[in-house]
Design an enzyme around this catalytic site. Sequence first.
Site, PDB file in Angstrom:
ATOM      1  N   HIS A   1       0.803  -1.232   0.000  1.00  0.00           N
ATOM      2  CA  HIS A   1       0.000   0.000   0.000  1.00  0.00           C
ATOM      3  C   HIS A   1       0.840   1.288   0.000  1.00  0.00           C
ATOM      4  CE1 HIS A   1      -3.434  -2.474   0.262  1.00  0.00           C
ATOM      5  NE2 HIS A   1      -3.587  -2.558   1.553  1.00  0.00           N
TER       6      HIS A   1
ATOM      7  N   HIS B   1      -9.359   2.412   0.390  1.00  0.00           N
ATOM      8  CA  HIS B   1      -9.383   1.282   1.328  1.00  0.00           C
ATOM      9  C   HIS B   1     -10.516   1.415   2.352  1.00  0.00           C
ATOM     10  CE1 HIS B   1      -7.905  -2.224   3.281  1.00  0.00           C
ATOM     11  NE2 HIS B   1      -6.686  -2.157   2.794  1.00  0.00           N
TER      12      HIS B   1
ATOM     13  N   GLU C   1     -11.369  -3.377  -2.853  1.00  0.00           N
ATOM     14  CA  GLU C   1     -10.372  -2.390  -3.299  1.00  0.00           C
ATOM     15  C   GLU C   1     -10.139  -2.595  -4.795  1.00  0.00           C
ATOM     16  OE1 GLU C   1      -6.978  -2.999  -0.415  1.00  0.00           O
ATOM     17  OE2 GLU C   1      -8.546  -4.272   0.389  1.00  0.00           O
TER      18      GLU C   1
HETATM   19  C1  BGC Z   1      -4.438  -6.421   2.065  1.00  0.00           C
HETATM   20  C2  BGC Z   1      -4.407  -7.145   3.390  1.00  0.00           C
HETATM   21  C3  BGC Z   1      -4.084  -6.135   4.451  1.00  0.00           C
HETATM   22  C4  BGC Z   1      -5.138  -5.065   4.415  1.00  0.00           C
HETATM   23  C5  BGC Z   1      -4.888  -3.978   5.407  1.00  0.00           C
HETATM   24  C6  BGC Z   1      -5.517  -5.419   2.127  1.00  0.00           C
HETATM   25  O1  BGC Z   1      -5.576  -4.737   0.915  1.00  0.00           O
HETATM   26  O2  BGC Z   1      -4.563  -7.294   1.006  1.00  0.00           O
HETATM   27  O3  BGC Z   1      -3.485  -8.205   3.395  1.00  0.00           O
HETATM   28  O4  BGC Z   1      -4.025  -6.727   5.708  1.00  0.00           O
HETATM   29  O5  BGC Z   1      -5.224  -4.494   3.144  1.00  0.00           O
HETATM   30  O6  BGC Z   1      -3.625  -3.545   5.339  1.00  0.00           O
END
Ligand code: BGC
Length: 387
Positions: free
Chosen positions: A138, A213, A349
């Site tokens: 991310h 998110h 997402e």
């Molecule tokens: C990821 C997860 C992660 C979450 C929060 C998601 O997009 O795929 O593995 O724990 O985001 O960070």
Amino acid sequence: MNTSYKYFFLLAVIMFGCGEKKKNMDEQKVKLKGTVVKSDFGSAPDGKVDLYTISNENGMTVAITNYGGIVQSIKVPNKTETPLDVALGFDDLSGYLGEHPYFGGIIGRYGNRIAKGKFTIDGTTYDLATNNGPNHLHGGTKGFDKVIWAAEEAMSSEGFPQLKLAYVSKDGEEGYPGELSIEVVYTLTEENALQIDYTANTDKVTHVNLTNHSYFNLNGADSSDVLNHEMKLRASKYTPVNELLIPTGELADVANTPFDFSNFSKIGRGIERDDEQIKFGGGYDHNYVLDEPSMSSPFATVRSHVSGVIMKVYTSEPGVQFYSGNFLDGSNIGKGGVVYGKRSALCLETQHFPDSPNQEAFPSTLLKPGETYKTSTAYKFEVMPTL
Ligand code: BGC
């Protein structure tokens, strides 16, 4: 030019002028179908932050802060008279400044994981911040969800209230090449859709994969029950992962696996199945390959019979990370003092596939100077008809 041609030309110019004038007048006639109210949301280490509450004429409201472009609340019509907040988050900025799993934020420069935090462009290998074991997740240590965005209240050509956010990510930020200028526009439509339009330009070849998110619970952000939500997902393939959630590169069929949501199915139905992929994710934490990305037909419909809320999701992106909140562990105390426990919300997402910079067969996330990155996603809310 002979005389008759001259007259014809003059007439055409006048007619064109009148048309333009009428268009401008029509544009002026468009009235704002809602409101945007700005309020103080406190101070982050990098500066002052505001909260923008966008409302439409149906009583739906969405609150967004320019800290990380975070969607702080989404209050939607439901079976009751009172709008229901379906997005997890915090009452105030201090919650967002602490440790939390990206509640509501704009994710960038790259949504999801890049293996070992490395990619190579034109023979040069770039080292990104590794913030998820050996991998990059991310956007790194300080992704786009932790920076202050320049904010501007605006109106779409249809009169829908908007918040325009802009951010310039420096060359080398979190290890990425190129200065990247990003604009994210949140629009609340009269059809109760929160539309997110992303654009970006770079001055050096780089990788970009932006998403939002938000964590949804259609029974309300204070409810722990998401496993009874039903979902339909138009994706016949997904990208299996290894134990560190990096795609293997395979596109696997969802048919006859717990990943099959081609008909409405409860989120909880396959989540405890004895399946290696489910074990790796601790539940659903996988990228689906969308059958038909479209802004006019939803790729996902999620519904709760308890609240009567239906969420339809549209995107121009080729994939979506369906995450069932497996890593929520009660350590975040959210709005109204609610403890966010394991699997109390879900995320959809929209994105290009994880680790695309290292997976040649996946759609490319490269952005070159002179090109414009442009994607859209919308989350639209409806209420189930009562019989
Ligand atoms: C990821 C997860 C992660 C979450 C929060 C998601 O997009 O795929 O593995 O724990 O985001 O960070």
